[in-house]
Design an enzyme around this catalytic site. Structure first.
Site, PDB file in Angstrom:
ATOM      1  N   ASP A 170       4.753  -6.165  15.528  1.00 20.41           N
ATOM      2  CA  ASP A 170       4.899  -6.425  14.099  1.00 20.41           C
ATOM      3  C   ASP A 170       6.357  -6.457  13.663  1.00 20.41           C
ATOM      4  O   ASP A 170       7.274  -6.109  14.422  1.00 20.41           O
ATOM      5  CB  ASP A 170       4.151  -5.357  13.293  1.00 20.41           C
ATOM      6  CG  ASP A 170       2.646  -5.588  13.295  1.00 20.41           C
ATOM      7  OD1 ASP A 170       2.210  -6.678  13.681  1.00 20.41           O
ATOM      8  OD2 ASP A 170       1.909  -4.653  12.906  1.00 20.41           O
TER       9      ASP A 170
ATOM     10  N   LYS B 271       4.238  -9.781   9.612  1.00 19.45           N
ATOM     11  CA  LYS B 271       3.720 -10.216   8.320  1.00 19.45           C
ATOM     12  C   LYS B 271       4.626  -9.723   7.209  1.00 19.45           C
ATOM     13  O   LYS B 271       5.090  -8.581   7.228  1.00 19.45           O
ATOM     14  CB  LYS B 271       2.313  -9.666   8.083  1.00 19.45           C
ATOM     15  CG  LYS B 271       1.270 -10.131   9.070  1.00 19.45           C
ATOM     16  CD  LYS B 271      -0.069  -9.458   8.789  1.00 19.45           C
ATOM     17  CE  LYS B 271      -1.123  -9.878   9.792  1.00 19.45           C
ATOM     18  NZ  LYS B 271      -2.415  -9.190   9.554  1.00 19.45           N
TER      19      LYS B 271
ATOM     20  N   GLY C  10       3.926  -0.881  13.245  1.00 20.55           N
ATOM     21  CA  GLY C  10       4.697   0.138  12.565  1.00 20.55           C
ATOM     22  C   GLY C  10       3.788   1.257  12.077  1.00 20.55           C
ATOM     23  O   GLY C  10       2.617   1.028  11.773  1.00 20.55           O
TER      24      GLY C  10
ATOM     25  N   MET D 257       2.832   0.303   0.169  1.00 17.82           N
ATOM     26  CA  MET D 257       2.742  -1.125  -0.167  1.00 17.82           C
ATOM     27  C   MET D 257       2.535  -1.338  -1.663  1.00 17.82           C
ATOM     28  O   MET D 257       1.784  -2.225  -2.076  1.00 17.82           O
ATOM     29  CB  MET D 257       1.608  -1.779   0.638  1.00 17.82           C
ATOM     30  CG  MET D 257       1.806  -1.685   2.139  1.00 17.82           C
ATOM     31  SD  MET D 257       0.393  -2.299   3.103  1.00 17.82           S
ATOM     32  CE  MET D 257      -0.800  -0.982   2.819  1.00 17.82           C
TER      33      MET D 257
END
Length: 252
Positions: free
Chosen positions: A35, A57, A88, A170
């Site tokens: 990632d 991403k 991660g 997030m």
């Protein structure tokens, strides 16, 4: 002969926080699917003969759709290769590792979960913010702010009234909305809040405020994701307990 897949948590960014088991699995790999936030120091453990496949991403920019990542893991393992899926943080904490494990299980492919240190715990710790404290918080909640109030099953109205520490991953793209709604659901506007960006790395930055002020403070300081948002009285300890400076970041 069918190969096997390791679903590995690379930790929060500091390469020194990678587990010994994760390092061992990487060194056995024929293929590593990794990632965006995995550090170069950790990628250095990949054997020279191994194939590297980047599937990072970002918001609105996915190298491969999730279904294609799962198909890739299945394909490589069915070819008899040892595959490391390197993520991660921790693969089972908002890492979609469960979906990948389900895809492997459905095809009868052996897999192993290698836990990693989640940024939900590590980033506050590197900012001197404990998630629990005998007199301030007896527990904590970890939720995603990716879809904010539309996140399926996230009881924002309940979290607003909780005395426990709230950790939001997030959530930077919805920070003003999150803070406004927590206040509207009953959390005090002067509740301490910290935003820790790039936690545990040389780019770490900490901005502290309250529910009423943190969105403006983050905008003023131009703080960018990845970041962890911490809401609760434990944030008060940042000034006393902060110990990590970016120039302390480890290199392996």
């Amino acid at each position: 002969m069918t190969g096997r897949v390791f679903l590995i948590g690379a930790g929060p960014g500091d390469p020194g926080l990678l587990t010994l088991k994760a390092k061992d699995c990487l060194e056995q790999s024929d293929v590593v699917v990794y990632d965006r936030l995995v550090s170069p120091e950790i990628l250095a453990f990949i054997p020279k003969h191994a194939d590297r496949v980047y599937v990072g991403k970002e918001a609105h920019n996915h190298t491969l759709p999730q279904a294609e990542i799962e198909d890739l893991l299945v394909e490589k393992a069915l070819c008899g290769q040892t595959v490391s899926r390197l993520k991660g943080g921790d693969p089972f904490v908002y890492g979609r590792g469960a979906e990948e494990a389900e895809a492997l299980a459905a095809r009868g492919i052996p897999f192993e979960i290698v836990p990693g240190i989640s940024s939900a715990i590590a980033a506050p710790a590197y900012a001197g913010i404990p998630l629990t404290h005998r007199t301030l918080a007896s527990g904590f909640h970890v939720v995603t702010g990716h879809e904010c109030l539309h996140s399926r099953g996230t009881p924002w109205e309940v979290l607003a009234l909780s005395s426990q520490t709230l950790v939001i991953l997030m959530g930077m793209g919805h920070l003003p909305e999150i803070t406004d709604k927590l206040i509207s659901y009953g959390r005090a506007p002067d509740t301490p809040v910290a935003v820790v960006s790039w936690g545990t790395t040389a780019r770490q930055e900490v901005v502290v405020g309250t529910l009423a002020t943190i969105a403006a403070a983050v905008a003023k300081n131009e703080v960018k994701p990845p970041a962890v948002i911490v809401v609760g009285d434990v944030v008060q300890l940042h000034e006393k307990l902060h110990w990590f400076e970016p120039d302390m970041a480890l290199s392996l």
